[in-house]
Scaffold this motif. Structure first.
Motif, PDB file in Angstrom:
ATOM      1  N   MET A 181      50.164 113.733  71.171  1.00  0.00           N
ATOM      2  CA  MET A 181      50.806 112.256  70.783  1.00  0.00           C
ATOM      3  C   MET A 181      49.808 111.414  71.238  1.00  0.00           C
ATOM      4  SD  MET A 181      52.785 113.134  68.039  1.00  0.00           S
ATOM      5  CE  MET A 181      51.872 114.521  67.794  1.00  0.00           C
ATOM      6  N   LEU A 182      49.416 111.187  72.341  1.00  0.00           N
ATOM      7  CA  LEU A 182      48.539 110.515  73.188  1.00  0.00           C
ATOM      8  C   LEU A 182      47.264 110.225  72.429  1.00  0.00           C
ATOM      9  CD1 LEU A 182      49.190 110.572  76.952  1.00  0.00           C
ATOM     10  CD2 LEU A 182      49.584 108.669  75.311  1.00  0.00           C
ATOM     11  N   ARG A 183      46.644 111.671  71.930  1.00  0.00           N
ATOM     12  CA  ARG A 183      45.426 111.852  71.369  1.00  0.00           C
ATOM     13  C   ARG A 183      45.391 111.439  69.873  1.00  0.00           C
ATOM     14  NH1 ARG A 183      42.622 117.112  73.780  1.00  0.00           N
ATOM     15  NH2 ARG A 183      43.309 116.992  75.697  1.00  0.00           N
ATOM     16  N   ALA A 184      46.549 111.418  69.422  1.00  0.00           N
ATOM     17  CA  ALA A 184      46.652 110.874  68.069  1.00  0.00           C
ATOM     18  C   ALA A 184      46.943 109.500  68.024  1.00  0.00           C
ATOM     19  CB  ALA A 184      47.933 111.791  67.221  1.00  0.00           C
ATOM     20  N   LEU A 217      40.722 105.042  70.486  1.00  0.00           N
ATOM     21  CA  LEU A 217      41.075 103.421  70.237  1.00  0.00           C
ATOM     22  C   LEU A 217      39.863 102.866  69.969  1.00  0.00           C
ATOM     23  CD1 LEU A 217      43.117 103.134  73.631  1.00  0.00           C
ATOM     24  CD2 LEU A 217      44.039 102.698  71.245  1.00  0.00           C
ATOM     25  N   ALA A 218      38.739 103.310  70.430  1.00  0.00           N
ATOM     26  CA  ALA A 218      37.582 102.553  69.990  1.00  0.00           C
ATOM     27  C   ALA A 218      37.063 102.661  68.648  1.00  0.00           C
ATOM     28  CB  ALA A 218      36.509 103.017  70.895  1.00  0.00           C
ATOM     29  N   HIS A 219      37.292 104.007  68.119  1.00  0.00           N
ATOM     30  CA  HIS A 219      36.868 104.144  66.835  1.00  0.00           C
ATOM     31  C   HIS A 219      37.900 103.574  65.745  1.00  0.00           C
ATOM     32  CE1 HIS A 219      34.636 108.277  67.739  1.00  0.00           C
ATOM     33  NE2 HIS A 219      33.996 107.176  67.914  1.00  0.00           N
ATOM     34  N   ALA A 220      39.330 103.460  66.223  1.00  0.00           N
ATOM     35  CA  ALA A 220      40.161 102.902  65.475  1.00  0.00           C
ATOM     36  C   ALA A 220      40.141 101.106  65.528  1.00  0.00           C
ATOM     37  CB  ALA A 220      41.641 103.063  66.178  1.00  0.00           C
ATOM     38  N   ARG A 226      40.465  99.126  67.954  1.00  0.00           N
ATOM     39  CA  ARG A 226      41.175  98.592  69.182  1.00  0.00           C
ATOM     40  C   ARG A 226      40.310  98.685  70.459  1.00  0.00           C
ATOM     41  NH1 ARG A 226      46.648 102.017  68.132  1.00  0.00           N
ATOM     42  NH2 ARG A 226      47.242 101.065  69.896  1.00  0.00           N
ATOM     43  N   GLN A 227      39.191  97.782  70.271  1.00  0.00           N
ATOM     44  CA  GLN A 227      38.261  97.737  71.678  1.00  0.00           C
ATOM     45  C   GLN A 227      38.894  97.231  72.850  1.00  0.00           C
ATOM     46  OE1 GLN A 227      34.851  98.638  70.962  1.00  0.00           O
ATOM     47  NE2 GLN A 227      35.092  99.306  69.023  1.00  0.00           N
ATOM     48  N   ARG A 228      39.663  96.394  72.495  1.00  0.00           N
ATOM     49  CA  ARG A 228      40.170  95.791  74.065  1.00  0.00           C
ATOM     50  C   ARG A 228      41.089  96.786  74.690  1.00  0.00           C
ATOM     51  NH1 ARG A 228      38.613  90.907  74.609  1.00  0.00           N
ATOM     52  NH2 ARG A 228      38.062  89.519  72.780  1.00  0.00           N
ATOM     53  N   GLU A 229      42.083  97.349  73.810  1.00  0.00           N
ATOM     54  CA  GLU A 229      42.821  98.308  74.507  1.00  0.00           C
ATOM     55  C   GLU A 229      42.062  99.610  75.159  1.00  0.00           C
ATOM     56  OE1 GLU A 229      46.573  99.342  72.053  1.00  0.00           O
ATOM     57  OE2 GLU A 229      45.303  98.275  70.617  1.00  0.00           O
ATOM     58  N   ALA A 230      40.901  99.893  74.534  1.00  0.00           N
ATOM     59  CA  ALA A 230      40.002 101.008  74.943  1.00  0.00           C
ATOM     60  C   ALA A 230      39.274 100.439  76.205  1.00  0.00           C
ATOM     61  CB  ALA A 230      39.032 101.300  74.056  1.00  0.00           C
ATOM     62  N   LEU A 231      38.845  99.099  76.257  1.00  0.00           N
ATOM     63  CA  LEU A 231      38.392  98.734  77.345  1.00  0.00           C
ATOM     64  C   LEU A 231      39.219  98.714  78.619  1.00  0.00           C
ATOM     65  CD1 LEU A 231      35.875  97.555  78.891  1.00  0.00           C
ATOM     66  CD2 LEU A 231      36.489  95.177  77.908  1.00  0.00           C
ATOM     67  N   LYS A 232      40.363  98.102  78.290  1.00  0.00           N
ATOM     68  CA  LYS A 232      41.448  98.255  79.644  1.00  0.00           C
ATOM     69  C   LYS A 232      41.702  99.461  80.093  1.00  0.00           C
ATOM     70  CE  LYS A 232      45.724  97.026  78.392  1.00  0.00           C
ATOM     71  NZ  LYS A 232      46.958  96.287  78.093  1.00  0.00           N
ATOM     72  N   LEU A 233      41.975 100.521  79.225  1.00  0.00           N
ATOM     73  CA  LEU A 233      42.021 102.016  79.795  1.00  0.00           C
ATOM     74  C   LEU A 233      40.896 102.410  80.367  1.00  0.00           C
ATOM     75  CD1 LEU A 233      43.805 104.521  80.019  1.00  0.00           C
ATOM     76  CD2 LEU A 233      43.075 104.939  77.443  1.00  0.00           C
ATOM     77  N   ALA A 234      39.762 102.120  80.056  1.00  0.00           N
ATOM     78  CA  ALA A 234      38.452 102.801  80.429  1.00  0.00           C
ATOM     79  C   ALA A 234      38.201 102.126  82.016  1.00  0.00           C
ATOM     80  CB  ALA A 234      37.133 102.391  79.568  1.00  0.00           C
ATOM     81  N   LEU A 247      32.772  94.789  60.873  1.00  0.00           N
ATOM     82  CA  LEU A 247      31.940  95.851  60.742  1.00  0.00           C
ATOM     83  C   LEU A 247      32.155  97.015  61.832  1.00  0.00           C
ATOM     84  CD1 LEU A 247      28.579  94.152  60.373  1.00  0.00           C
ATOM     85  CD2 LEU A 247      29.876  95.164  58.393  1.00  0.00           C
ATOM     86  N   GLN A 248      32.492  96.558  63.041  1.00  0.00           N
ATOM     87  CA  GLN A 248      33.072  97.470  63.988  1.00  0.00           C
ATOM     88  C   GLN A 248      34.434  98.206  63.679  1.00  0.00           C
ATOM     89  OE1 GLN A 248      33.133  94.694  67.544  1.00  0.00           O
ATOM     90  NE2 GLN A 248      31.282  95.205  68.026  1.00  0.00           N
ATOM     91  N   ARG A 249      35.297  97.527  63.037  1.00  0.00           N
ATOM     92  CA  ARG A 249      36.632  98.003  62.858  1.00  0.00           C
ATOM     93  C   ARG A 249      36.647  99.064  61.625  1.00  0.00           C
ATOM     94  NH1 ARG A 249      40.283 100.546  61.804  1.00  0.00           N
ATOM     95  NH2 ARG A 249      42.711  99.645  61.945  1.00  0.00           N
ATOM     96  N   TRP A 250      35.935  98.715  60.495  1.00  0.00           N
ATOM     97  CA  TRP A 250      35.909  99.389  59.585  1.00  0.00           C
ATOM     98  C   TRP A 250      34.538 100.211  58.905  1.00  0.00           C
ATOM     99  CZ3 TRP A 250      38.631  94.610  58.817  1.00  0.00           C
ATOM    100  CH2 TRP A 250      39.991  94.978  58.863  1.00  0.00           C
TER     101      TRP A 250
END
Length: 303
Positions: A130-133, A198-201, A203-211, A245-248
């Motif tokens: 579920m995390l991966r989803a 997250l990045a593909h979805a 949700r860049q900021r969430e992805a950056l925080k986790l990375a 453009l990044q989001r969609w």
């Protein structure tokens, strides 16, 4: 720690001592001596091709070496003979999850949970899926359910830390994160996949925080460093106008071209005086989307 064929098998015409081979191969796999384990298993399977333990260890070797197509075939053979084999079904679940086949993986883990609803580790594995989803709330609830049934299980505890890291970000215990990253490469792989998803979805900021959290736990990881740099570029204020453009992706690009072709004509009819400025603004946006990202990327990497 090798055995000759005569030691492993009884005399000529006697049945093979396959159970002894299973123990030997398992010990070799635990020490990551894959070639030796495979040679041992291949020889034993020639003499006992339907032995469940031999097939299981062969499939386990495939999973450990990320030979997922081969693992799927091996576990398929085993489950034809022993459909209720729990270990094979669990490793097949991992095989499907790592092969990016979430629907097949979910069917397998749900089947295991229906049969053993109080098996905490099954909930932990389901939480990873579920995390991966990106279903974080469901993953967290599953991790908690696993701990309810198996509070001392390392698998359940690690799943809980994974969920905490994704949900809490910078508030997660850094020492726990370092233990997690150092303990099992599959956990790090799961977190990397969450960052990418997250990045593909969009949700860049969430992805950056986790990375960034992952990089703090392992500062020497060049791949994580590149990931953080790419996400920093994507979340920089100068990239904000390009967020659609990044989001969609291509959908946003098609919409932009449709807006240029159709929208400008509409503006020309409704308010002719504005058609020129609107056309220039849209053209400037298109040029900006083409020119600025690669220039900014070079500047960031040089810096």
């Amino acid at each position: 720690m090798s055995m000759e064929g005569g030691q492993l098998f009884g005399g000529e015409g006697q049945p093979p001592d396959a159970d002894r081979v299973v123990l030997q191969a398992s010990a070799l796999l635990d020490r990551r001596r894959y070639a030796q384990a495979r040679a041992l298993l291949a020889d034993a399977l020639q003499r006992a091709p339907d032995h469940a333990g031999l097939l299981f260890e062969l499939g386990r070797a495939d999973v450990m070496e990320e030979r997922y197509d081969s693992a799927r075939e091996t576990f398929g053979r085993l489950l034809q003979r022993s459909p209720s084999h729990v270990g094979a079904r669990l490793l097949l679940f991992i095989t499907e999850m790592e092969s990016q086949r979430p629907a097949e993986a979910e069917l397998l883990i749900l089947g295991l949970l229906r049969e053993s609803p109080q098996q905490g580790e099954f909930y932990a594995h389901y939480a990873r899926l579920m995390l991966r989803a990106l279903l974080f709330d469901k993953a967290s609830a599953l991790a908690d359910e696993g701990l309810r049934f198996a509070p001392q299980s390392d698998t359940c505890l690690r799943a809980r830390v994974l969920c905490d890291l994704v949900l809490q970000g910078s508030r997660v215990d850094s020492a726990a994160l370092q233990r997690l990253v150092a303990g099992d490469p599959h956990d790090l792989h799961t977190l990397r996949l969450v960052v990418v998803a997250l990045a593909h979805a969009g949700r860049q900021r969430e992805a950056l925080k986790l990375a960034r959290n992952l990089l703090r736990a392992d500062p020497t990881d060049a791949g994580l460093l590149q990931m953080v740099q790419a996400l920093r570029m994507g979340t920089h204020w100068s990239m904000w106008p390009l967020w659609p453009l990044q989001r969609w992706g291509w959908g946003a690009s098609i919409a932009l071209w449709a807006l240029m072709l159709v929208g400008v004509r509409v503006v020309d009819r409704v308010a002719p005086g504005w058609s020129g400025p609107v056309s220039m603004l849209l053209l400037a946006y298109v040029v900006y989307s083409w020119v600025w990202p690669p220039l900014f990327r070079r500047w960031m990497l040089r810096d």
